[in-house]
Motif scaffolding. Structure first.
Motif, short mmCIF file in Angstrom:
data_model
loop_
_atom_site.label_atom_id
_atom_site.label_comp_id
_atom_site.label_asym_id
_atom_site.label_seq_id
_atom_site.Cartn_x
_atom_site.Cartn_y
_atom_site.Cartn_z
N LYS A 65 1.13 -1.08 -0.23
CA LYS A 65 0.40 0.21 -0.12
C LYS A 65 1.03 1.55 -0.09
N VAL A 66 0.75 2.17 -1.36
CA VAL A 66 1.76 3.54 -0.82
C VAL A 66 0.89 3.69 -0.41
N ALA A 67 2.01 5.08 0.85
CA ALA A 67 1.81 5.64 2.18
C ALA A 67 2.29 6.62 2.08
N LEU A 115 1.08 10.88 12.67
CA LEU A 115 0.87 10.18 11.79
C LEU A 115 2.03 9.55 12.04
N ASN A 116 2.78 10.11 13.26
CA ASN A 116 4.45 10.00 14.06
C ASN A 116 4.80 9.49 14.94
N SER A 143 4.11 14.49 1.74
CA SER A 143 3.17 13.17 0.99
C SER A 143 2.27 11.92 2.11
N GLN A 144 2.95 11.76 3.35
CA GLN A 144 2.55 11.05 3.83
C GLN A 144 1.29 10.88 4.69
N LEU A 153 2.30 1.63 8.79
CA LEU A 153 1.25 1.23 7.49
C LEU A 153 2.61 2.27 6.55
N LEU A 154 3.28 2.68 6.72
CA LEU A 154 4.29 2.66 5.86
C LEU A 154 5.47 2.24 5.82
#
Length: 393
Positions: free
Chosen positions: A209-211, A275-276, A233-234, A240-241
């Motif tokens: 999957k592109v993350a 997201l991190n 871009s994340q 999931l990355l």
């Protein structure tokens, strides 16, 4: 593509010189990524399970030659070999294996070759010792049933990773990464092999999957693959990355030259903190990535590293070896541009600089940025199918 800057440009008649300069900068950013041509080098991974017959191989090469002569960007497919290993057919810039071999560095047993000291010579005597130790430990671990259910299930289908990862090139790389310390090299290689077994399906299919926009964007002046990513871009959480990070570096390592190394340019502008924030994902990434891709990076360029991002660096740093930490460079955008101009030829240089621009262009949309990522990638891993066959040649 993207929003127009016309309205901005038309409203500067009464602004200060500083405002005019800012508008010119924004206009230049906008146009740099819009007008960039597609990459003229393109490698594609695909499944052709064990296609080793001479006729099939020759037909494939003839097809590649017709593609090269007749149209558009060059498309170099990769064939599946052995137990899932993928190799470039032919390597970027070469039409056949024979042509590739003509530019190999002379081997020691070649008549008339000059004896040159190689970096791995320092630990050459440790290569057979490391192989024997790791193979012995895996044998004991299997015989004593020191495996969890996931590993047991994977190994029922065979254990090709052990042979692949105890080859001379990998053993030398691990010894370089551990600076010749067997106490570090053995557990490092054990962990790397375990990770490869657990992620066997990922490395066989080379799809995820592109993350984010992480991709192979070109090559440096030494022909090393260059990986680029933008934090802006994340779109998915870090956990999931991780598969995309692994595949980007896996593809780069397979496209690399003799030293097997690549360059990473990580643009941290507009890092999305939310997201991190998963410490377990950070630990998982650092622990596994550091052993599987040990000594794969020649240089790491971290661009526009904000105060917020420093907290993430403090989290990741303990998991990185001192050797890797010395390769990391924290720079401003201006310094990064200078580095890119000095270390990359025209096409790759322009793709990286336009990536800086689009990720700082407030008028660019997420769709614009992803389309730009597809256009500037030179390999379909990890972003997936990049171009239609007629466009790729």
């Amino acid at each position: 593509m993207g929003a127009s800057l016309g309205g901005v440009a038309n409203g500067v008649c009464c602004t200060t010189r500083g405002d005019e300069a800012a508008v010119r900068l924004e206009r230049n950013r906008h146009h740099s990524w819009q007008e960039l041509p597609d990459a003229d080098e393109f490698q594609a991974f695909f499944d052709c399970y064990e296609t080793h017959d001479a006729a099939g191989t020759e037909q494939l090469r003839n097809s590649l030659e017709m593609q090269r002569v007749n149209s558009g960007p060059r498309r170099f497919p990769l064939e599946r070999r052995g137990s899932g290993d993928l190799g470039l057919v032919p390597e970027a810039g070469f039409r056949t294996f024979a042509e590739r071999e003509t530019v190999r560095v002379p081997q020691r047993n070649d008549p008339g070759s000059v004896e040159l000291p190689l970096p791995e010579d320092v630990y050459e005597e440790l290569v057979p010792l490391l192989r024997s130790e790791v193979q012995g430990r895996w044998k004991c671990r299997i015989e004593e049933e020191g495996l969890d259910e996931e590993l047991r299930a994977q190994l029922r289908g065979g254990f090709p990773e052990l042979a692949e990862w105890t080859g001379v090139a990998t053993l030398r790389r691990i010894l370089r990464a551990s600076q010749g310390s067997m106490a570090q090299a053995v557990p490092m290689l054990m962990k790397a092999i375990e990770c490869r077994v657990r992620e066997r399906e990922l490395f066989q299919c080379m799809r995820c999957k592109v993350a984010c926009d992480m991709r192979i964007i070109g090559r440096d002046r030494e022909n090393r693959p260059a990986i680029y990513m933008s934090a802006r871009s994340q779109t998915e959480p870090l956990r999931l990355l991780i598969p995309q990070v692994f595949l980007a570096f896996e593809a780069a390592s397979r496209l690399a030259q003799e030293d097997g190394q690549a360059i990473l340019v990580a643009d941290m502008v507009q890092l999305q903190t939310h997201l991190n924030m998963d410490p377990f994902a950070f630990k998982d990434l650092a622990n596994n990535f550091g052993v599987v891709f040990a000594d794969r990076l020649k240089c790491i360029l971290i661009v526009d590293f904000s105060f917020i991002a420093q907290a993430f660096w403090a989290t990741v740093r303990p998991f990185l070896s001192e050797r890797t930490q010395k390769k990391i460079n924290f720079v401003s955008e201006a310094k990064a541009r200078q580095f890119v101009k000095e270390n990359f030829f025209g096409p790759t240089r322009d793709r990286i600089l336009s990536s800086f621009d689009i990720n700082r262009d407030e008028l660019s949309t997420q769709e614009d940025r992803f389309a730009h990522a597809l256009r500037t990638a030179i390999c379909d891993v990890p972003l997936g199918e990049l171009r239609a066959p007629d466009e790729a040649g």
